[in-house]
Scaffold this active site. Structure first.
Site, PDB file in Angstrom:
ATOM      1  N   GLU A 237       0.889  -1.169   0.000  1.00 66.59           N
ATOM      2  CA  GLU A 237       0.000   0.000   0.000  1.00 66.59           C
ATOM      3  C   GLU A 237       0.917   1.206   0.000  1.00 66.59           C
ATOM      4  O   GLU A 237       1.562   1.510   1.011  1.00 66.59           O
ATOM      5  CB  GLU A 237      -0.891   0.004   1.254  1.00 66.59           C
ATOM      6  N   CYS A 271      -1.921   9.087   2.350  1.00 69.72           N
ATOM      7  CA  CYS A 271      -1.628   8.567   1.017  1.00 69.72           C
ATOM      8  C   CYS A 271      -2.740   8.938   0.043  1.00 69.72           C
ATOM      9  O   CYS A 271      -2.516   9.150  -1.132  1.00 69.72           O
ATOM     10  CB  CYS A 271      -1.484   7.056   1.099  1.00 69.72           C
TER      11      CYS A 271
END
Ligand code: NAD
Length: 509
Positions: A237, A271
């Site tokens: 991720e 993110c």
């Protein structure tokens, strides 16, 4: 003799030292890995239901310790306590409860009907624990991104090597305490405090059977290369440069509020923060005005204002420099800061919440991950152009489409190159455990979350048995010796199957 290293975390709001711990040596790590491997035998042999009871207990302890943990996150990362409670702790409370209710069903043996030879054979899948799993986490959501991944392998019957970010070792310790207080057997949950490079060397190799890495694209690439050497499956991720597309049919004030939240939450250090906002040209000016007013109204939590604020500091001097450089670079190339644009003087790593216009798609601020409280806004003409601009990125984590038109939402969402899309909210797919959290392009590989995701931390093994015991004694016609009769009957059988397929296809139309 191995040299002793310490790991320091700094309070980003003051620049002061918050915590200093001795890093584990290679030798310490190796003996922890061995202990984890040994503990995996008995942990994996427990009934799933017993492991679920442990995890439920963790949830109960979390509800007691929530305030203390939120305070620790606030100190280490700088986010408001309320935000830590909403975005980190409450979500995990839900994950702990829901996954431990669902796990026994998902990990139970599963019958698989087989259409060929189904009269003779019956099949089932059994899900066996893998052994040892590594979880490597970043600092920006030190609790949510750690716990949200740790509980999966634990429920599946694996033991865990958990490596928190060096910036958030205190939160890492709080997580360790949760498992200790829940009386997890020794060696089942293992906190590893060490530099990232050492984690790469020691935690991404056998006996580890699966790695979940959350962090930067650069470090993720290194982890993936190491994992590939040992054929270890890895979920990555990674970074993002998320786009939000705002169409002219929206309530402008509502959309402006949502976009500001999606860009500024956690001081933009997510993110999946909105790092590029594309707005339809006919509402551009009005939308930008609203956004600028809302951004100017945000309260920054500097030294004088540490209790009641919306936005904290950047996590480090290094991160502050990246944000400054990108904003200065954009302004030098013609962008305008309608709000903010500068570092805030005083202690800590604060940057003014910033809105940029007159930005161009090829500027660093539109291409590189910023990870700061900066919202660049650009106009688009129509759907086609909006999709093209959004997809013009090496990243593809999430995206959002702001339109009241459901048909348009669906059409645009399907064409966006991102791991998950939301309407009227940004990065929201990450809040629901049923949905995969994932990125495309340089934003990641594999996925985390989902209920079926539990099975990824097991070895799914097919068991094929004879339906009737006496069939076991019948010689199979396809065994040796081969004969011309066998060849002929296989031919006839294939013709028969083909005709069945055709009939079925016709019937299914
Ligand atoms: P980072 O890559 O510097 O560190 C992440 C973790 O990896 C830390 O624990 C670090 O010590 C460790 N690490 C560093 N180098 C390593 C190596 N070579 N081998 C093994 N481990 C190593 O990232 P960060 O600064 O902590 O976090 C910010 C980055 O993470 C941003 O790029 C952000 O977009 C990304 N991120 C992604 C997601 C997501 O879900 N996609 C979520 C949060 C953060």
């Amino acid at each position: 003799m191995g040299e002793k290293r310490t790991i320091k975390s700094i309070n980003p709001a003051t620049g002061e030292l918050l915590n200093e711990v001795e890093a584990m040596s290679k030798k310490d790590i190796r003996s922890t890995v061995s202990a984890a491997q040994e503990a995996s035998q008995s942990w994996g042999a427990l009934p799933v239901k017993t492991r679920c009871d442990y995890i439920k207990r963790v949830g109960e302890i979390l509800s007691i310790d929530a305030g203390e943990i939120a305070e620790t996150i606030h100190l280490e990362v700088g986010k408001p306590v309320t935000e830590a409670l909403i975005c980190e702790i409450s979500l995990i409370t839900d994950f702990l409860y829901y996954l431990s209710v669902k796990a026994p069903g998902i990990l139970a043996d599963r019958r698989v009907p087989i259409h060929l030879a189904g009269v003779m054979k019956e099949a089932k899948m059994v899900y066996q624990p893998l052994g040892v799993v590594t979880i490597i986490s970043p600092w920006n959501f030190p609790f949510f991104l750690s716990m949200g991944n740790i509980i999966y392998p634990l429920l599946a019957g694996d033991t865990v090597l958990y490596k928190p970010s060096s910036q958030t070792t205190l939160t890492g310790k709080k997580i360790e305490q949760l498992f200790k207080k829940a009386d997890l057997p020794e060696g089942v949950f293992n906190l590893i405090i060490c530099p990232g490079s050492l984690a790469g060397q020691e935690l991404v190799k056998p006996p580890v059977k699966h790695v979940v890495f959350t962090g930067s694209t650069e470090a993720g690439r290194e982890v993936a290369l190491r994992a590939a050497e040992h054929f270890i499956p890895v979920d990555l991720e990674l970074g993002g440069k998320d786009a939000a597309l705002v169409f002219d049919d929206v309530d402008i004030d509502f959309a402006a509020s949502g976009i500001v939240y999606g860009a500024m939450l956690n001081c933009g250090q997510i993110c999946a923060s909105i790092e590029r906002c594309y707005v339809q040209e006919n509402i551009f000016d009005e939308f930008v005005d609203k956004v600028v007013n809302k951004v100017k109204a945000l309260k920054v939590g500097t030294a004088e204002n540490r209790k009641n604020y919306d936005i904290g500091p950047l996590v480090s001097e290094e991160q502050l420099q990246i944000v400054k450089e990108q904003v200065d670079d954009a302004i030098a190339q013609g962008a305008k800061a309608l709000a903010g644009g500068k570092q805030i003087d005083g202690p800590g790593y604060f940057f003014q919440p910033t809105v940029l216009v007159d930005v161009k798609q090829d500027m660093r601020i539109m291409q590189d991950e910023t990870f700061g409280p900066v919202l660049p806004i650009m106009a688009f003409h129509d759907e086609e152009e909006a999709i093209k601009l959004a997809n013009d990125s090496r990243y593809g984590l999430t995206a959002s489409v702001w339109t009241n038109d459901k048909r348009r939402y669906e059409e645009v969402a399907r064409r966006l190159e991102a791991g998950g899309i939301s309407q009227f909210d940004h990065m929201f797919t990450g809040s629901f455990i049923e949905l995969p959290w994932q990125g495309v392009k340089e934003s990641g590989m594999g996925y985390t979350h989902t209920l079926e995701g539990l099975r990824k931390f097991t070895f799914g093994k097919p068991l094929l048995a004879d339906r009737q015991p006496y069939l076991g004694k019948l010689t199979r016609p396809y065994w040796y010796p081969y004969s011309s009769i066998l060849a002929k009957s296989v031919h006839t059988g294939s013709d028969f199957l083909a005709s069945l397929t055709k009939t079925k296809t016709r019937l299914c139309k």
